[in-house]
Design a protein around this motif. Structure first.
Motif, mmCIF file in Angstrom:
data_model
loop_
_atom_site.group_PDB
_atom_site.id
_atom_site.type_symbol
_atom_site.label_atom_id
_atom_site.label_comp_id
_atom_site.label_asym_id
_atom_site.label_seq_id
_atom_site.Cartn_x
_atom_site.Cartn_y
_atom_site.Cartn_z
ATOM 1 N N ALA A 174 20.823 -16.289 83.270
ATOM 2 C CA ALA A 174 21.478 -17.527 82.561
ATOM 3 C C ALA A 174 23.086 -17.267 83.010
ATOM 4 N N LEU A 175 23.824 -16.414 82.955
ATOM 5 C CA LEU A 175 24.857 -16.318 84.201
ATOM 6 C C LEU A 175 25.197 -16.327 84.981
ATOM 7 N N LEU A 176 23.859 -16.370 85.586
ATOM 8 C CA LEU A 176 23.751 -16.528 87.088
ATOM 9 C C LEU A 176 23.764 -18.194 87.449
ATOM 10 N N ALA A 177 22.419 -18.711 86.334
ATOM 11 C CA ALA A 177 22.105 -20.092 86.829
ATOM 12 C C ALA A 177 23.097 -21.158 86.369
ATOM 13 N N GLN A 178 23.610 -20.145 84.995
ATOM 14 C CA GLN A 178 25.013 -20.980 84.455
ATOM 15 C C GLN A 178 26.749 -21.878 86.086
ATOM 16 N N ILE A 179 26.564 -20.143 86.773
ATOM 17 C CA ILE A 179 27.797 -20.613 87.483
ATOM 18 C C ILE A 179 27.125 -21.253 88.742
ATOM 19 N N ALA A 180 25.623 -21.068 89.293
ATOM 20 C CA ALA A 180 25.249 -22.110 89.802
ATOM 21 C C ALA A 180 25.387 -23.297 90.031
ATOM 22 N N GLY A 181 25.074 -23.963 88.004
ATOM 23 C CA GLY A 181 24.719 -25.300 88.202
ATOM 24 C C GLY A 181 25.994 -26.065 88.008
ATOM 25 N N ARG A 182 27.401 -25.238 87.294
ATOM 26 C CA ARG A 182 28.129 -26.268 87.451
ATOM 27 C C ARG A 182 29.242 -26.073 88.987
ATOM 28 N N ASN A 183 28.195 -25.280 90.179
ATOM 29 C CA ASN A 183 29.131 -25.449 91.334
ATOM 30 C C ASN A 183 28.003 -25.989 92.359
ATOM 31 N N GLY A 184 26.930 -27.026 91.524
ATOM 32 C CA GLY A 184 26.422 -27.794 92.020
ATOM 33 C C GLY A 184 25.523 -26.773 93.196
ATOM 34 N N LEU A 185 24.912 -26.105 93.349
ATOM 35 C CA LEU A 185 24.289 -25.072 93.914
ATOM 36 C C LEU A 185 22.798 -25.201 92.963
#
Ligand SMILES: *Cc1c(COP(=O)(O)O)cnc(C)c1O
Length: 222
Positions: A174-185
């Motif tokens: 979930a954390l990885l998905a969150q970091i990716a999401g807010r950085n447009g990855l």
């Protein structure tokens, strides 16, 4: 016999259950420490996407397999020393383990001196902040991703993580998905033999599966 068919079926089931389009998740068959005949069996079954975690081991095996089979795509999923960047660029189609500033600088230099496009890059995040594990700390991820784009001229494909072995992986996915999401990855490389269906539920776009496909790994020679 390999577990390829079973793993593929489990991936499709996890996609359906998560309400995601079937076939969206890429399966990286992690072939480290596997005998050649098992790898050839998976190639014979039509699979073409593989992962290795050591440059040297991959160099000893994949050039011959690439001659024998068309369309192979090979990802580096293990740590990359800066003195092996050139060899890695020769061997791999993607590097999933961009895990520190010095490596980013070295890849950027090699890309420039060779006059090539940057490789497909995933940034490894140390979601568990484990001291012995490679990766960018979650708190430094946004800044590092920005520098990859602005300083080094990369367009990262996504993020990669290996959750701590002794913790439930869901919060790390979930954390990885969150970091990716807010950085447009959009790319999320997460999930291994023991937890790939759960990773798919959390949005994994590629799962890295070894033993569930090939069976137990052989002990390392060195
Ligand atoms: C070995 C390895 C895998 C595959 O592990 P299994 O548990 O055999 O599926 C996945 N990712 C990385 C980074 C690995 O080193």
């Amino acid at each position: 016999m390999t577990g390829l068919h079973e793993v593929t079926r489990a991936i499709r089931a996890a996609e359906r259950e998560a309400g995601r389009p079937e076939g969206e998740t890429r399966l990286i068959a992690v072939s480290k420490q596997q005998p050649d005949d098992r790898i050839r069996a998976v190639l014979d079954a039509g699979h073409r996407l593989f992962g290795e975690n050591r440059v040297q081991e991959a160099a000893g095996r994949w050039p011959a397999l690439r001659e024998a089979f068309d369309g192979i795509e090979l990802h580096l999923v293990g740590p990359l020393q800066t003195n092996k960047v050139g060899a890695a660029l020769d061997l791999f189609d993607a590097i999933q383990t961009l895990d520190r500033e010095k490596l980013a600088a070295k890849i950027a230099d090699a890309v420039q001196s060779r006059g090539i496009a940057p490789p497909v890059l995933y940034i490894q995040i140390n979601t568990g902040e484990e001291p012995q594990k490679a990766g960018i700390a979650p708190g430094e991820a946004d800044g590092f991703i920005a520098r990859c784009r602005d300083t080094y001229g990369f367009a990262p494909a996504g993020l990669m993580a290996i959750p701590p072995a002794d913790e439930p992986p869901a919060p790390h996915f979930a954390l990885l998905a969150q970091i990716a999401g807010r950085n447009g990855l959009t790319g999320l490389s997460m999930g291994m033999s023991g937890d790939f269906p759960l990773a798919i539920a959390h949005g994994a776009t590629c799962v890295r599966v070894g033993s569930a496909i090939f069976g137990d790994r052989l002990p390392r020679q060195t």
